[in-house]
Enzyme design. Sequence first.
Site, PDB file in Angstrom:
ATOM      1  N   CYS A  13       0.994  -1.223  -0.010  1.00 49.45           N
ATOM      2  CA  CYS A  13      -0.063  -0.176   0.042  1.00 49.45           C
ATOM      3  C   CYS A  13       0.741   1.212   0.033  1.00 49.45           C
ATOM      4  CB  CYS A  13      -0.830   0.174   1.059  1.00 49.45           C
ATOM      5  SG  CYS A  13       0.190   0.065   2.859  1.00 49.45           S
ATOM      6  N   HIS A  41       5.118  -5.178   8.980  1.00 48.05           N
ATOM      7  CA  HIS A  41       5.156  -6.518   9.403  1.00 48.05           C
ATOM      8  C   HIS A  41       5.177  -7.433   8.050  1.00 48.05           C
ATOM      9  CE1 HIS A  41       2.939  -5.440  13.412  1.00 48.05           C
ATOM     10  NE2 HIS A  41       4.293  -5.646  13.581  1.00 48.05           N
ATOM     11  N   HIS A  73       3.710   1.829  11.986  1.00 44.61           N
ATOM     12  CA  HIS A  73       2.728   1.933  12.697  1.00 44.61           C
ATOM     13  C   HIS A  73       3.003   2.523  13.712  1.00 44.61           C
ATOM     14  CE1 HIS A  73       3.132  -2.478  11.435  1.00 44.61           C
ATOM     15  NE2 HIS A  73       1.707  -2.059  10.822  1.00 44.61           N
ATOM     16  N   CYS A  95       2.849   5.966   8.686  1.00 42.32           N
ATOM     17  CA  CYS A  95       2.012   6.177   7.620  1.00 42.32           C
ATOM     18  C   CYS A  95       1.317   7.221   8.087  1.00 42.32           C
ATOM     19  CB  CYS A  95       1.118   4.954   7.469  1.00 42.32           C
ATOM     20  SG  CYS A  95      -0.086   5.073   6.407  1.00 42.32           S
ATOM     21  N   HIS A 123      -1.238  -4.888  19.112  1.00 42.61           N
ATOM     22  CA  HIS A 123      -0.614  -4.265  18.111  1.00 42.61           C
ATOM     23  C   HIS A 123       0.113  -3.048  18.508  1.00 42.61           C
ATOM     24  CE1 HIS A 123      -0.229  -2.986  13.900  1.00 42.61           C
ATOM     25  NE2 HIS A 123      -0.422  -4.403  13.522  1.00 42.61           N
ATOM     26  N   GLU A 125       0.566  -0.298  16.571  1.00 41.60           N
ATOM     27  CA  GLU A 125      -0.221   0.761  16.080  1.00 41.60           C
ATOM     28  C   GLU A 125      -1.367   1.348  17.529  1.00 41.60           C
ATOM     29  OE1 GLU A 125      -2.363   0.586  12.378  1.00 41.60           O
ATOM     30  OE2 GLU A 125      -3.797   2.117  13.318  1.00 41.60           O
ATOM     31  N   THR A 161      -6.117   1.068  11.873  1.00 40.19           N
ATOM     32  CA  THR A 161      -6.461   1.215  10.376  1.00 40.19           C
ATOM     33  C   THR A 161      -6.531   0.103   9.574  1.00 40.19           C
ATOM     34  OG1 THR A 161      -3.874   1.239  10.294  1.00 40.19           O
ATOM     35  CG2 THR A 161      -4.905   3.377  10.428  1.00 40.19           C
ATOM     36  N   SER A 217       1.135  -9.906  10.595  1.00 40.21           N
ATOM     37  CA  SER A 217       0.565  -8.803   9.823  1.00 40.21           C
ATOM     38  C   SER A 217      -0.706  -8.779  10.019  1.00 40.21           C
ATOM     39  CB  SER A 217       0.751  -8.714   8.166  1.00 40.21           C
ATOM     40  OG  SER A 217      -0.019  -7.964   7.639  1.00 40.21           O
ATOM     41  N   ASN A 219      -3.230  -6.753   8.536  1.00 38.98           N
ATOM     42  CA  ASN A 219      -3.973  -6.857   7.531  1.00 38.98           C
ATOM     43  C   ASN A 219      -4.097  -7.922   6.839  1.00 38.98           C
ATOM     44  OD1 ASN A 219      -2.542  -6.336   4.924  1.00 38.98           O
ATOM     45  ND2 ASN A 219      -1.164  -5.270   6.321  1.00 38.98           N
TER      46      ASN A 219
HETATM   47 FE1  F3S Z   1      -0.912   1.011   4.275  1.00 35.68          FE
HETATM   48 FE2  F3S Z   1      -0.955   3.141   6.016  1.00 35.68          FE
HETATM   49 FE3  F3S Z   1      -3.294   1.838   5.274  1.00 35.68          FE
HETATM   50  S1  F3S Z   1       0.511   1.539   6.020  1.00 35.68           S
HETATM   51  S2  F3S Z   1      -2.790  -0.375   5.463  1.00 35.68           S
HETATM   52  S3  F3S Z   1      -1.963   2.838   3.826  1.00 35.68           S
HETATM   53  S4  F3S Z   1      -2.670   2.898   7.353  1.00 35.68           S
END
Ligand code: F3S
Length: 300
Positions: A13, A41, A73, A95, A123, A125, A161, A217, A219
Amino acid sequence: MKQIKIAKNSGFCFGVKRAIKLAEEAAQSYKSAFTLGPIIHNPQMVDHLNSKGIFEIDNIDQLDDRPVIIRSHGVPLYELDIINNKNIPIIDATCPYVSKAFEYARKAGEEGYEIFILGNPDHPEIIALKSYIKGDFFIINDNLESLPETRFAKAAIICQTTQNSQNLEQLVNALLPKVNELRVFNTICNATNIRQNATIELAKKSDVLIVIGGKNSSNTKMLATLSSAYTKTYHIETAEEICSQWFENTPFIGLTAGASTPDWIIIDVYNKIIEIVGNNSNFAKCVEEIPGYKEESYEF
Ligand code: F3S
């Protein structure tokens, strides 16, 4: 006849690309630098950066006079204060979407909102986010039933997030009867939404779906959870983990990857599956032919 498809926007991302770029620039400028915890991660990417002089440490006491890169994070405010006092170069790879969530948490706390954080308490974050909150907060992960009985004058919700919007809806519905005023900061980032929706769509069509990405990770794990509601799902980090039996009686094979999974690992997995199931004419023959694959690919 078999088909294989990679979910749209699989892999890095915006925030991860940015963090890796900053780390690689730091490696060039300073030759060596530290990250407090993994910069992203993905263990394979962390190893790759390690070979370029970017070293992961897990304790602030391990810092010397080399620069420190703040991971994607973020880090808790109290750690940031210590780092600032060390007089060493700081490269902030947090980020911007994560920083935005920290800012909402700070403001909502200052304005007297009771804060409900939707996310994993372990986590990084969330550990960092809660350091921004002045006042009380609750962390809700998968424990909706443990919401306090108390009624609140004003409450605010802030999400990790990489959370899922259904979980957010459930929390909103559960809190509404308990508060006079509810503010919802939907801090689930767009990259997360896009990857989750693409994975669900692909999982619905697939006989098996392979989720590629760090076992640490959030996500990526969320993609595996969402996919497994629709089809047989395997979460792997690298091609070495693949078993040929997974692809027996599976006419349609889906692949997806988390926001911190590098392209080279996705390509390795893709090639390994082709090697296992045979070079069928229905397969894309090279990465360039994979639909949607190039849309967000990262150039090394
Ligand atoms: Fe990537 Fe930032 Fe979203 S690291 S998953 S764009 S919060």
